[in-house]
Design an enzyme around this catalytic site. Structure first.
Site, PDB file in Angstrom:
ATOM      1  N   LYS A   1      -7.200   7.178   0.296  1.00  0.00           N
ATOM      2  CA  LYS A   1      -5.878   7.051  -0.342  1.00  0.00           C
ATOM      3  C   LYS A   1      -6.037   7.009  -1.857  1.00  0.00           C
ATOM      4  O   LYS A   1      -6.739   6.150  -2.397  1.00  0.00           O
ATOM      5  CB  LYS A   1      -5.212   5.755   0.114  1.00  0.00           C
TER       6      LYS A   1
HETATM    7  C1  E4P Z   1       1.675   3.218   3.125  1.00  0.00           C
HETATM    8  O1  E4P Z   1       0.610   3.016   3.659  1.00  0.00           O
HETATM    9  C2  E4P Z   1       2.093   2.335   2.010  1.00  0.00           C
HETATM   10  O2  E4P Z   1       0.958   1.788   1.355  1.00  0.00           O
HETATM   11  C3  E4P Z   1       2.990   1.212   2.470  1.00  0.00           C
HETATM   12  O3  E4P Z   1       3.851   1.653   3.498  1.00  0.00           O
HETATM   13  C4  E4P Z   1       3.786   0.673   1.295  1.00  0.00           C
HETATM   14  O4  E4P Z   1       4.740  -0.218   1.784  1.00  0.00           O
HETATM   15  P1  E4P Z   1       5.459  -1.224   0.780  1.00  0.00           P
HETATM   16  O5  E4P Z   1       6.409  -0.403  -0.073  1.00  0.00           O
HETATM   17  O6  E4P Z   1       6.188  -2.200   1.681  1.00  0.00           O
HETATM   18  O7  E4P Z   1       4.369  -1.876  -0.060  1.00  0.00           O
END
Ligand code: E4P
Length: 223
Positions: free
Chosen positions: A91
């Protein structure tokens, strides 16, 4: 239409794996920070061991923690080396400098999940740079009030399709069962779901009512 679990919690991940409805796991530094302080690498290795226990065919996204392209590439290569998981996706947050790292990693055959995307142009640049996944943050897009998340996903999917891109949209930042439904309807290939929504996704009061009636009638008939 694939569901990933948005969690670094081993119990939550296993509860989903044993039911067979997830195709992957997404983690991020904040999700990891919710887990016991066992050490980042040690914890990811526990997730890898769990995924391998259930066939080793699910995607696992692990996020870098740098904005510097050189460091990002170094971290990514280190993750590949130490986690030894064939379906590992690195990521990397979207950004002008990060696009260089995304391109380098993609050219090296490393799967990249470009994350923290909030609009169409970010997603398209990431896809063109070689990202396998572009993660659009559904509710944070809504929070930003510049765009409607439905429109962003619909437009991104349309343009990826027209460009015959192999990149897949992951809709993240989910805060309700309706968000899950709406993200899929808008065209997300994948929705990464916080595990607290799995039971609400499957339970319905009319289902309970119907099954109770079936068993009541059957038991009465058996007497
Ligand atoms: C996906 O993996 C993202 O990191 C995650 O869904 C982000 O969610 P959030 O906006 O609740 O931090």
């Amino acid at each position: 239409m694939k569901i990933f679990i948005d969690s670094a919690n081993l119990t939550e991940i296993e509860n989903a794996l044993k039911r067979g409805f997830i195709s992957g796991v997404t983690t991020n530094p904040s999700l990891l920070a919710k887990e016991p302080k066992s050490g980042f690498e040690k914890h990811i290795k526990k997730i890898v061991a769990l995924l391998n226990k259930y066939g080793g065919n699910k995607s696992l996204s692990v996020e870098v923690f740098s904005r510097d392209p050189k460091e990002i590439v170094e971290q990514a290569l280190h993750f590949k080396k130490i986690f030894k998981y064939k379906n590992l996706s690195i990521k990397v947050q979207i950004g002008w400098n990060e696009l260089e790292a995304i391109n380098v990693l993609s050219k090296a055959g490393i799967s990249v999940n470009c994350t923290a995307c909030m609009n169409v142009t970010q997603a398209l640049l990431a896809a063109n740079a070689g990202a396998k996944y572009v993660s659009l943050f559904w509710c944070r897009i809504r929070d930003g009030a510049l765009d409607n998340p439905q429109d962003v996903v619909v437009m991104t999917r349309k343009l990826l399709n027209e460009g015959k891109s192999k990149a897949e949209i992951i809709a993240g930042s989910i805060r309700s069962v309706e968000d899950i439904r709406d993200a899929f309807i808008a065209g997300a290939h994948i929705v990464t779901v916080p595990p607290k929504f799995f039971v609400p996704m499957v339970e319905h009061f009319k289902t309970t009512e119907a099954v109770d009636q079936f068993f009541k009638d059957f038991n009465a008939w058996q007497k």
